[in-house]
Write an enzyme that holds these catalytic residues in place. Structure first.
Site, mmCIF file in Angstrom:
data_model
loop_
_atom_site.group_PDB
_atom_site.id
_atom_site.type_symbol
_atom_site.label_atom_id
_atom_site.label_comp_id
_atom_site.label_asym_id
_atom_site.label_seq_id
_atom_site.Cartn_x
_atom_site.Cartn_y
_atom_site.Cartn_z
ATOM 1 N N GLU A 130 4.474 -4.250 12.345
ATOM 2 C CA GLU A 130 3.499 -3.169 12.108
ATOM 3 C C GLU A 130 2.330 -3.805 11.375
ATOM 4 O OE1 GLU A 130 3.795 -0.094 13.043
ATOM 5 O OE2 GLU A 130 5.908 0.088 13.549
ATOM 6 N N PRO B 112 10.081 -6.914 -1.079
ATOM 7 C CA PRO B 112 8.901 -6.053 -1.194
ATOM 8 C C PRO B 112 7.666 -6.899 -1.517
ATOM 9 C CG PRO B 112 10.177 -5.956 -3.219
ATOM 10 C CD PRO B 112 10.929 -6.874 -2.279
ATOM 11 N N ALA B 113 6.491 -6.290 -1.425
ATOM 12 C CA ALA B 113 5.249 -6.995 -1.755
ATOM 13 C C ALA B 113 5.251 -7.380 -3.226
ATOM 14 C CB ALA B 113 4.055 -6.101 -1.451
ATOM 15 N N CYS C 255 -3.292 1.541 6.631
ATOM 16 C CA CYS C 255 -3.480 0.819 7.893
ATOM 17 C C CYS C 255 -4.080 1.703 8.979
ATOM 18 C CB CYS C 255 -2.158 0.249 8.358
ATOM 19 S SG CYS C 255 -0.896 1.509 8.465
ATOM 20 N N ASN D 230 0.799 -1.229 0.000
ATOM 21 C CA ASN D 230 0.000 0.000 0.000
ATOM 22 C C ASN D 230 0.833 1.283 0.000
ATOM 23 O OD1 ASN D 230 0.699 -0.512 2.644
ATOM 24 N ND2 ASN D 230 -1.261 0.098 3.507
ATOM 25 N N GLU E 198 8.344 2.828 14.429
ATOM 26 C CA GLU E 198 9.138 3.330 13.299
ATOM 27 C C GLU E 198 9.149 4.847 13.340
ATOM 28 O OE1 GLU E 198 7.419 1.183 9.875
ATOM 29 O OE2 GLU E 198 9.083 -0.218 10.120
HETATM 30 P P1 NAD Z 1 0.214 -9.252 3.769
HETATM 31 O O1 NAD Z 1 0.476 -9.552 5.198
HETATM 32 O O2 NAD Z 1 -0.598 -10.173 3.006
HETATM 33 O O3 NAD Z 1 1.597 -9.080 2.962
HETATM 34 C C1 NAD Z 1 2.628 -8.255 3.436
HETATM 35 C C2 NAD Z 1 3.964 -8.824 2.996
HETATM 36 O O4 NAD Z 1 4.142 -10.112 3.571
HETATM 37 C C3 NAD Z 1 4.109 -8.997 1.492
HETATM 38 O O5 NAD Z 1 5.437 -8.709 1.140
HETATM 39 C C4 NAD Z 1 3.833 -10.485 1.292
HETATM 40 O O6 NAD Z 1 4.458 -11.043 0.172
HETATM 41 C C5 NAD Z 1 4.447 -11.059 2.545
HETATM 42 N N1 NAD Z 1 3.891 -12.341 2.938
HETATM 43 C C6 NAD Z 1 2.606 -12.743 2.834
HETATM 44 N N2 NAD Z 1 2.487 -14.003 3.327
HETATM 45 C C7 NAD Z 1 3.723 -14.384 3.732
HETATM 46 C C8 NAD Z 1 4.243 -15.559 4.328
HETATM 47 N N3 NAD Z 1 3.477 -16.621 4.628
HETATM 48 N N4 NAD Z 1 5.555 -15.604 4.611
HETATM 49 C C9 NAD Z 1 6.335 -14.557 4.343
HETATM 50 N N5 NAD Z 1 5.924 -13.425 3.783
HETATM 51 C C10 NAD Z 1 4.616 -13.322 3.487
HETATM 52 O O7 NAD Z 1 -0.417 -7.794 3.808
HETATM 53 P P2 NAD Z 1 -0.953 -6.947 2.580
HETATM 54 O O8 NAD Z 1 -2.318 -7.360 2.260
HETATM 55 O O9 NAD Z 1 0.052 -6.923 1.500
HETATM 56 O O10 NAD Z 1 -0.938 -5.481 3.260
HETATM 57 C C11 NAD Z 1 -2.047 -4.936 3.883
HETATM 58 C C12 NAD Z 1 -1.961 -5.104 5.386
HETATM 59 O O11 NAD Z 1 -0.828 -4.410 5.901
HETATM 60 C C13 NAD Z 1 -3.147 -4.492 6.082
HETATM 61 O O12 NAD Z 1 -3.603 -5.334 7.118
HETATM 62 C C14 NAD Z 1 -2.607 -3.209 6.671
HETATM 63 O O13 NAD Z 1 -3.299 -2.702 7.781
HETATM 64 C C15 NAD Z 1 -1.215 -3.595 6.994
HETATM 65 N N6 NAD Z 1 -0.376 -2.412 7.086
HETATM 66 C C16 NAD Z 1 0.089 -2.044 8.329
HETATM 67 C C17 NAD Z 1 0.871 -0.913 8.444
HETATM 68 C C18 NAD Z 1 1.403 -0.503 9.785
HETATM 69 O O14 NAD Z 1 2.308 0.316 9.832
HETATM 70 N N7 NAD Z 1 0.920 -1.043 10.889
HETATM 71 C C19 NAD Z 1 1.194 -0.150 7.320
HETATM 72 C C20 NAD Z 1 0.702 -0.557 6.074
HETATM 73 C C21 NAD Z 1 -0.084 -1.702 5.982
#
Ligand code: NAD
Length: 497
Positions: A264, A187-188, A298, A163, A476
């Site tokens: 986070e 990265p994602a 988030c 995001n 952070e």
């Molecule tokens: P996600 O958890 O699905 O993915 C985040 C990252 O983790 C990606 O790089 C993904 O490839 C990796 N990942 C996913 N599954 C994994 C696994 N089993 N093993 C290792 N890596 C893995 O999250 P998303 O949908 O990409 O992002 C949205 C989420 O992030 C929302 O819940 C949002 O609230 C949260 N977010 C939090 C903050 C914060 O600062 N607290 C900031 C931005 C987003």
């Protein structure tokens, strides 16, 4: 590839499509690649490596080797490199913003703002690097000197969401490098290009080979790739931003090697408008907080509580502003709401809205996917307000992560505080009131790491960002942020009398 003609960069070398390990841009060992899609039109416009365990292991080797010399550099040397990187990021704002809009969908103005925001963390930690002070303790016996020094934790693995493709990774890499750690990053899968460009600029800034490594992987390969880092004892810290289930998995899986963790995670932010609030200010704060990144943030207000005495007035003012929002691709300079990131995201929003409607919610505006006036975009959702929302609805319990505002009513302060806290999450919370005593009472009772008081946009590099409860731990930014990447060592010197 298709759709790439839309992407005009001043520097084509910022469109990288390789992993960066030990100072070399390279394909995945397997040679596999995965696609990067433009969410504005659903078209594939780039490919990056689809890494696996072999690439992950190579990245750890590189970062581990580099750590021995990087940790010996002075804080001032590291600070200077970070400052050079910061200047390069700002100098390439336009290209970084275009890459980001193309892969993530956010309007260009927002992407430019994110470049400045992400860069601000690099500058901040360049400045903090030279202030990583220790302590000298007053001795409790003669002939002793006792000191506390801060040391880098070691190799840091950074895993980031889609995001904020630049800011999330910048605010992990910068403090890690400032502290003297080396970094391996993933990265994602939806947004690797901005991160790769950022690393390209770090290479140009002159960070030594192996200090910063990045590998890309598809969603399918994320787990087996990152698992190598979770189990390798040389990786001393995991810093993760993403969803709560994945954060919990990372904590569980890395437990055997007892790594330091910063998590986070997801939020479910309440936004409370008391009867004594300045309504225009509250509407404005909600618009800025909620619709940034089309609601895919988030800290985005997810549950909006409006006092029953002002509900209709507030809803009317809000609806006028929401109906005026322009939906469209980043290539439309007037667009304020871009596409959602992918099909999964749009499915979740549809599910939440349908569930709410089946349980009594009423659409004040929006409430549907937008296809009519956007030529070829499958992922647009119209900015939506739902009234008559209640606690039985999925959007009360889960983060919607889209441009949907559910309005709930309340009648008194104790009731709304109890409802606001009725969630396992605790990232952000907001409230609007002009009563000073209420500000004190409510801010001390809300369970969240970040509180906006008469303010809808709160993040800044100078402030500690992070959650409590199941929104994770670690902070952070701010003067506290460097400590997440350092460990304390106590030195006790005797025989000095
Ligand atoms: P996600 O958890 O699905 O993915 C985040 C990252 O983790 C990606 O790089 C993904 O490839 C990796 N990942 C996913 N599954 C994994 C696994 N089993 N093993 C290792 N890596 C893995 O999250 P998303 O949908 O990409 O992002 C949205 C989420 O992030 C929302 O819940 C949002 O609230 C949260 N977010 C939090 C903050 C914060 O600062 N607290 C900031 C931005 C987003």
């Amino acid at each position: 590839m298709t759709g790439q003609s839309d992407l005009k960069l001043e520097r084509n070398d910022l469109l990288m499509n390789a992993n960066f390990i030990a100072g070399k841009w390279q394909p995945a060992v397997s040679g596999n690649r995965h696609n990067v899609m433009n969410p504005a039109n659903g078209m594939i416009f780039a490919e990056v490596p689809d890494s696996d365990a072999q690439d992950a292991a190579a990245a750890v080797n590189a970062a581990s080797d580099a750590f021995f010399s990087w940790r010996k550099t002075t804080n001032r040397e590291r600070s200077k490199l970070l400052k050079t990187w910061h200047a390069l990021i700002l100098a390439n704002t336009e290209d970084l913003a275009r890459l980001m809009s193309m892969e993530q969908g956010k309007p260009l103005a927002e992407a430019r703002a994110e470049v400045a925001y992400g860069a601000s963390y690099v500058e901040w930690f360049a400045e903090e690097a030279v202030r990583a002070y220790g302590d000298i303790l007053p001795p409790l016996m003669p002939g002793r000197r006792q000191m506390v020094v801060k040391e880098p934790v070691g190799v840091v693995a950074a895993i980031t969401p889609w995001n904020f493709p630049l800011a999330m990774i910048a605010r992990k890499i910068a403090p890690a490098l400032a502290a003297g750690c080396t970094v391996i990053a993933k990265p994602a899968e939806d947004t690797p290009l901005t991160a790769l460009a950022l690393v390209r600029l770090a290479e140009e800034a002159g960070f030594p080979s192996g200090t910063l490594n990045i590998i890309c992987a598809s969603r399918q390969n994320a787990e087996p790739t990152v698992a190598i880092w979770l189990h390798d004892p040389r990786v001393r810290k995991i810093t993760f931003t993403g969803s709560t289930p994945v954060g919990k998995y990372l904590a569980r899986e890395s437990a055997d090697t007892l790594k330091k963790l910063s998590l986070e995670l997801g939020g479910n932010a309440p936004f409370i408008v008391f009867e004594d609030a300045d309504l225009d200010a509250a509407v404005d704060g909600l618009m800025r907080g909620k619709f940034r990144n089309s609601g895919q943030t988030c800290v985005s207000p997810n549950r909006v509580y409006v006092h029953e005495a002002i509900h209709d007035d507030f809803a009317g003012r809000l609806a006028a502003r929401v109906r005026a929002l322009t939906v469209g691709p980043a290539s439309n300079p007037t667009a304020e709401i871009g596409p959602m990131i992918n099909e999964r995201a749009i499915d979740k929003i549809n599910r939440h809205v349908k569930d709410a409607l089946s349980k009594g919610a009423v659409v004040l505006t929006g409430g549907n996917t937008v296809r009519d006036h956007i030529a070829d975009g499958p992922f647009y959702y119209s900015p939506t307000i739902l009234t008559n929302s209640s606690e039985e609805m999925a959007l009360f319990c889960e983060e919607t992560f889209g441009p949907v505002v559910p309005l709930f009513t309340f009648s008194n302060e104790d009731e709304v505080i109890q409802k606001a806290n009725q969630t396992p999450f605790g990232l952000a919370a907001y409230f609007y009131t002009q009563n000073a005593a209420r500000i004190c009472r409510v801010s001390s009772q809300l369970e969240a790491g970040v509180i906006g008081i008469n303010e809808g946009v709160v993040a800044s590099e100078a402030a500690p960002f992070g959650g409590i409860k199941e929104s994770g731990y670690g902070r952070e930014g701010s003067k506290y942020g460097l400590d997440d990447y350092m460990q304390l060592k106590y030195l006790c010197e005797g025989e000095l009398a």
